[in-house]
Write a protein that holds these residues in place. Structure first.
Motif, mmCIF file in Angstrom:
data_model
loop_
_atom_site.group_PDB
_atom_site.id
_atom_site.type_symbol
_atom_site.label_atom_id
_atom_site.label_comp_id
_atom_site.label_asym_id
_atom_site.label_seq_id
_atom_site.Cartn_x
_atom_site.Cartn_y
_atom_site.Cartn_z
ATOM 1 N N HIS A 199 -11.447 -9.927 -2.960
ATOM 2 C CA HIS A 199 -11.170 -9.945 -1.525
ATOM 3 C C HIS A 199 -10.546 -11.281 -1.115
ATOM 4 C CE1 HIS A 199 -11.623 -9.188 2.765
ATOM 5 N NE2 HIS A 199 -12.196 -10.375 2.877
ATOM 6 N N LEU A 200 -11.084 -12.373 -1.637
ATOM 7 C CA LEU A 200 -10.541 -13.701 -1.338
ATOM 8 C C LEU A 200 -9.079 -13.792 -1.783
ATOM 9 C CD1 LEU A 200 -10.940 -16.705 -0.498
ATOM 10 C CD2 LEU A 200 -11.691 -17.149 -2.846
ATOM 11 N N ILE A 201 -8.800 -13.322 -2.988
ATOM 12 C CA ILE A 201 -7.423 -13.383 -3.494
ATOM 13 C C ILE A 201 -6.517 -12.475 -2.668
ATOM 14 C CG2 ILE A 201 -5.959 -12.978 -5.503
ATOM 15 C CD1 ILE A 201 -8.465 -13.541 -7.207
ATOM 16 N N GLY A 202 -7.051 -11.320 -2.272
ATOM 17 C CA GLY A 202 -6.273 -10.415 -1.438
ATOM 18 C C GLY A 202 -5.897 -11.043 -0.112
ATOM 19 N N ALA A 222 -0.376 -11.942 -6.120
ATOM 20 C CA ALA A 222 -1.512 -11.029 -6.231
ATOM 21 C C ALA A 222 -1.110 -9.579 -6.024
ATOM 22 C CB ALA A 222 -2.604 -11.424 -5.237
ATOM 23 N N ASP A 223 -0.268 -9.307 -5.014
ATOM 24 C CA ASP A 223 0.082 -7.912 -4.741
ATOM 25 C C ASP A 223 0.844 -7.283 -5.904
ATOM 26 O OD1 ASP A 223 2.312 -9.488 -4.269
ATOM 27 O OD2 ASP A 223 2.982 -8.339 -2.529
ATOM 28 N N GLY A 230 -2.171 -1.218 -15.776
ATOM 29 C CA GLY A 230 -2.396 -1.528 -17.188
ATOM 30 C C GLY A 230 -2.974 -2.912 -17.393
ATOM 31 N N VAL A 231 -2.450 -3.895 -16.652
ATOM 32 C CA VAL A 231 -2.950 -5.272 -16.744
ATOM 33 C C VAL A 231 -4.394 -5.343 -16.253
ATOM 34 C CG1 VAL A 231 -2.740 -7.584 -15.749
ATOM 35 C CG2 VAL A 231 -0.707 -6.395 -16.578
ATOM 36 N N MET A 232 -4.663 -4.698 -15.131
ATOM 37 C CA MET A 232 -6.006 -4.738 -14.560
ATOM 38 C C MET A 232 -7.017 -4.077 -15.495
ATOM 39 S SD MET A 232 -5.542 -6.392 -11.762
ATOM 40 C CE MET A 232 -6.960 -6.081 -10.697
ATOM 41 N N PRO A 239 -9.031 -4.153 -8.440
ATOM 42 C CA PRO A 239 -8.401 -4.770 -7.270
ATOM 43 C C PRO A 239 -9.363 -4.780 -6.095
ATOM 44 C CG PRO A 239 -7.617 -2.524 -7.551
ATOM 45 C CD PRO A 239 -8.460 -2.830 -8.751
ATOM 46 N N PRO A 240 -9.023 -5.439 -4.990
ATOM 47 C CA PRO A 240 -9.902 -5.415 -3.810
ATOM 48 C C PRO A 240 -10.208 -3.976 -3.393
ATOM 49 C CG PRO A 240 -8.123 -6.995 -3.511
ATOM 50 C CD PRO A 240 -7.806 -6.244 -4.766
#
Length: 288
Positions: A199-202, A222-223, A230-232, A239-240
């Motif tokens: 959430h902070l990064i988002g 980040a977006d 695939g990376v995630m 992701p958030p």
């Protein structure tokens, strides 16, 4: 433009033979906020501990402000890179907040007038006027973490590293951390975040570096990073929540990655206005 920090082909092998990071290349520039993500054991903390000389590369080189970290003392590097630990108890040890704020400057042998100026600035920025005589261990965890950040701010290094800054924080504390990151950036600091807080990064939508199994596997905004499933999945990250929620909404733009509620509301508003203008144009055209 030359990077302020440069990591060139860096690997680190611990004495027990474990390779914590392998062949890392990373340049960080003035004015950046950089989040470093990865599951436990991915190498992110090991990497960042090289920035101020807590660790030195087994292979490769790191320069900070033009200085080779292998050739400089930690005391010199700590004036350039300040590290705020995840647990403020590992960083605060003096009997009053004021003494904590003064300690780093005193240790770097600054003049009394410069110490006073820097400490007063940190007091003002963190609104610590009423806590100066308090023992940091009498404060709650959020307050102690702010004292740790303020003590680093007093030294005023170019780079401020925040290790899991929102861990143990309530919603108000997390919002405060977000505001502080933005404040550090506004005051000319490079901010490096080690965090699991999506959430902070988002909210920041900052440059995001993803580590997995000792290697860097992604480096982008980040977006863009969060849009690569695939990376995630490879890094074991999610992701958030708002991004996952947005992906389930069929009426949103599938080509965009939504990191915040505001980004969803903004798209809905823009899309509504676009549809209204389109309908109005059609009506005018039909009337003619």
């Amino acid at each position: 433009m030359q990077p302020y920090m440069s990591v060139k082909n860096v690997s680190h092998v611990y004495p027990n033979g474990v390779t914590a990071i392998k062949d890392i290349n990373l340049d960080i520039y003035e004015g950046e906020v950089v989040a470093i993500l990865g599951s436990n054991g991915s190498g992110k903390t090991t990497l960042v501990k090289h920035f101020n000389g807590l660790l030195t590369p087994t292979k490769g080189e790191i320069t900070v402000g033009g200085l080779n970290t292998k050739k400089e003392k930690i005391s010199k590097l700590s004036s350039l890179v300040g590290y705020v630990f995840q647990n403020p108890n590992h960083q605060t040890f003096l009997p009053s907040v004021r003494k904590e704020l003064e300690y780093g400057c005193t240790n770097l042998k600054m003049s009394e007038s410069e110490i006073e100026e820097r400490v007063n600035k940190a007091i003002e920025l963190f609104e610590l006027e009423d806590s100066l005589d308090d023992n940091p261990f009498d404060l709650n965890s959020s307050q102690r973490k702010e004292v740790a950040m303020a003590s680093i701010m007093a030294v005023s290094p170019k780079v401020i590293v925040l290790d899991e800054p929102t861990t143990g924080q309530d919603h108000k504390g997390c919002k405060r951390v977000l505001d502080l990151v933005r404040m550090f950036k506004d005051h000319g600091h490079i901010v490096v975040l080690i965090t699991h807080d999506m959430h902070l990064i988002g909210e920041l939508n900052c440059r995001t570096v993803v580590m997995n199994q000792s290697r860097k596997i992604a480096d982008d905004q980040a977006d863009i990073v969060f849009s690569h499933k695939g990376v995630m999945e490879e890094a074991g990250l999610q992701p958030p929540q708002i991004t996952s929620f947005a992906n389930e909404l069929s009426n949103l733009d599938s080509n965009k990655t939504y990191l915040t509620i505001d980004s969803i509301l903004s798209w809905i508003k823009e899309n509504k206005e676009y549809k209204e203008k389109k309908e109005e144009a059609v009506q005018i055209g039909s009337g003619s």
